[in-house]
Design a protein around this motif. Structure first.
Motif, short mmCIF file in Angstrom:
data_model
loop_
_atom_site.label_atom_id
_atom_site.label_comp_id
_atom_site.label_asym_id
_atom_site.label_seq_id
_atom_site.Cartn_x
_atom_site.Cartn_y
_atom_site.Cartn_z
N HIS A 36 -32.05 -9.14 -21.58
CA HIS A 36 -31.33 -8.61 -20.58
C HIS A 36 -31.97 -7.05 -20.55
O HIS A 36 -31.74 -6.42 -20.89
CB HIS A 36 -29.26 -8.58 -21.35
CG HIS A 36 -28.88 -9.35 -21.36
ND1 HIS A 36 -28.77 -10.65 -22.76
CD2 HIS A 36 -28.08 -10.15 -20.93
CE1 HIS A 36 -28.22 -11.37 -22.74
NE2 HIS A 36 -27.81 -11.41 -21.11
N THR A 82 -25.20 -4.92 -17.24
CA THR A 82 -25.63 -6.05 -17.91
C THR A 82 -26.33 -7.49 -17.16
O THR A 82 -25.48 -8.07 -17.13
CB THR A 82 -25.96 -5.78 -19.10
OG1 THR A 82 -25.31 -4.85 -19.70
CG2 THR A 82 -26.79 -6.74 -20.29
N ILE A 83 -27.56 -7.62 -16.95
CA ILE A 83 -28.02 -8.97 -16.29
C ILE A 83 -29.30 -9.53 -17.26
O ILE A 83 -29.90 -9.28 -17.62
CB ILE A 83 -28.95 -8.57 -14.51
CG1 ILE A 83 -30.04 -7.64 -15.11
CG2 ILE A 83 -26.62 -8.71 -14.17
CD1 ILE A 83 -30.88 -7.95 -13.75
N PRO A 84 -30.08 -11.16 -16.86
CA PRO A 84 -30.54 -11.27 -18.09
C PRO A 84 -31.85 -11.35 -17.49
O PRO A 84 -31.96 -11.07 -15.58
CB PRO A 84 -30.60 -12.72 -18.19
CG PRO A 84 -29.41 -13.14 -17.15
CD PRO A 84 -28.65 -12.29 -16.76
#
Length: 112
Positions: A36, A82-84
């Motif tokens: 992330h 928040t991202i992968p």
């Protein structure tokens, strides 16, 4: 390394009703096994009121070309996600050191 990269990602609308591919700046390197990253929203619609959490990116700034942005823009550090890393569509540039420093200072102030 990902921190300070300018990327294109599907970013949620304010009401989470949909997403749109938008530029964002990676504020961290990948974290954990899911890789992330925390990203900050970038908009070409400059705000009428510049907030303490905004960093304005002007073409006259030394290193602007490296950002991959085409027009004056605002990094809105109060709009985070928040991202992968797997959903990052592409990398378009990187923040020059002067902007990376401004972002770091504004984030510290925001989270004091």
């Amino acid at each position: 390394m990902t921190k300070n990269k300018v990327v294109l990602v599907p970013f949620p609308f304010e009401d989470f009703s949909a997403v749109k591919v938008r530029p964002a700046v990676c504020l961290t390197n990948p974290i954990g096994s899911f890789r992330h990253v925390i990203v900050g929203f970038i908009t070409s619609k400059l705000p009428e009121e510049i907030l303490d959490s905004d960093v304005i990116v002007e073409p006259s700034l030394e290193g602007f070309e490296a950002t991959g942005l085409r027009v004056p823009s605002a990094i809105r550090l109060h709009r985070l996600a928040t991202i992968p890393t797997r959903i990052i569509r592409s990398e378009i540039g990187i923040l020059p050191p002067i902007l990376a420093g401004q972002v770091s200072l504004r984030l510290k102030k925001l989270f004091e």
